[in-house]
Design a protein around this motif. Structure first.
Motif, PDB file in Angstrom:
ATOM      1  N   THR A 193       0.827  -1.214   0.000  1.00 56.57           N
ATOM      2  CA  THR A 193       0.000   0.000   0.000  1.00 56.57           C
ATOM      3  C   THR A 193       0.862   1.266   0.000  1.00 56.57           C
ATOM      4  O   THR A 193       0.614   2.197  -0.776  1.00 56.57           O
ATOM      5  N   ASN A 194       1.849   1.295   0.882  1.00 57.12           N
ATOM      6  CA  ASN A 194       2.747   2.459   0.962  1.00 57.12           C
ATOM      7  C   ASN A 194       3.768   2.356  -0.176  1.00 57.12           C
ATOM      8  O   ASN A 194       4.614   1.462  -0.185  1.00 57.12           O
ATOM      9  N   GLU A 238       7.350   1.804   0.602  1.00 60.17           N
ATOM     10  CA  GLU A 238       7.717   0.496   1.143  1.00 60.17           C
ATOM     11  C   GLU A 238       7.544  -0.625   0.120  1.00 60.17           C
ATOM     12  O   GLU A 238       8.025  -1.738   0.322  1.00 60.17           O
ATOM     13  N   ILE A 276       4.644   9.289  -2.376  1.00 59.16           N
ATOM     14  CA  ILE A 276       3.848   9.931  -1.322  1.00 59.16           C
ATOM     15  C   ILE A 276       4.019  11.426  -1.526  1.00 59.16           C
ATOM     16  O   ILE A 276       5.148  11.932  -1.638  1.00 59.16           O
ATOM     17  N   TYR A 330      -0.949   8.901  -0.394  1.00 56.54           N
ATOM     18  CA  TYR A 330      -0.282   7.780  -1.055  1.00 56.54           C
ATOM     19  C   TYR A 330      -0.768   7.726  -2.502  1.00 56.54           C
ATOM     20  O   TYR A 330      -1.844   7.200  -2.772  1.00 56.54           O
ATOM     21  N   ASN A 366      -0.563   5.766  -5.160  1.00 57.20           N
ATOM     22  CA  ASN A 366       0.004   4.442  -5.438  1.00 57.20           C
ATOM     23  C   ASN A 366      -0.545   3.809  -6.718  1.00 57.20           C
ATOM     24  O   ASN A 366      -0.476   2.605  -6.904  1.00 57.20           O
TER      25      ASN A 366
END
Ligand code: IDP
Ligand code: MG
Length: 198
Positions: free
Chosen positions: A102-103, A106, A119, A125, A127
């Motif tokens: 999700t992040n 990461e 971000i 986010y 994404n």
């Protein structure tokens, strides 16, 4: 004898940042690595109602308003998304694997989110892509985003109901160049007699 992997379906959405950054082709190419089949696809403007229903589980999160604004295209010039249904063995897990965490900071750098996400300074986010995470979520989301006749397979039970509503149709005249303006449409096309999912 080994058990057959169940055929699944999953909802995939290319979010407004993906479309604004012209990443559609790259994302579809990455998704094609899963060897799954696209059973439905459309571009649409996301209404507030649709956004809130889609992210209903996040209603109490501090970032809820930002997520709603983001999926509605509030942060990007192309205020639309591309929604798709992928079908095939292990579809949910396969799409999530290529999607990434999700992040986006990461997410593994070889995943779609790791490669194209970011971000923002406001903490959003971005994404790039949505993918269902479970069978139950996939069913709820597919039924929310698609009507039965928009998908080439009958994925869930349907029934046919009679409804009387107005519907836009093409005119028979050929458009003159001056009338070929592009106007965004956000209204759903509703049929007189339509299948609905039960
Ligand atoms: P997922 O998209 O990986 O399934 P969810 O937890 O379902 O993740 O969250 C839905 C969306 O909400 C994410 O894709 C992302 O856009 C946003 N989001 C989730 N967690 C955060 C956060 O901690 N900060 C900002 N946005 C978030
Ligand atoms: Mg999720």
């Amino acid at each position: 004898m080994a058990k057959e992997t169940p055929r699944e379906q999953t909802l995939v959405i290319i979010k407004p940042d993906g479309l604004s950054k012209s990443l559609t082709g790259n994302i579809l190419t990455r998704l094609s690595e899963t060897k799954l089949e696209i059973a439905a696809a459309k571009c649409l403007h996301v209404s507030r109602d649709l956004a809130e229903e889609h992210y209903t589980a996040l209603r109490h999160k501090p970032f809820f308003e930002e997520v709603i604004k983001y999926i509605m295209g509030g942060y990007h010039p192309r205020k639309k998304v591309m929604a798709m249904v992928y079908v095939g063995p292990d579809a949910i897990q396969k799409v999530r694997a290529v999607t990434g965490a999700t992040n986006p900071e990461e997410a593994d750098s070889v995943t779609i989110r790791g490669q194209y996400g970011r971000i923002t300074t406001k903490g959003v986010y971005e994404n790039v892509i949505h993918a269902s995470t479970s069978l139950e979520e996939a069913e709820r989301e597919i039924k929310l985003w698609f009507e039965p006749d928009e998908i080439i397979y009958d994925l869930y039970l349907t029934k046919t109901v009679e409804v009387t509503v107005k519907k836009r149709v093409w005119t028979s005249s050929v458009s003159s160049p001056a009338s070929k303006t592009v106007t965004p449409v956000s209204r759903p096309i509703i049929k007189k007699s339509k299948k609905i999912r039960t």
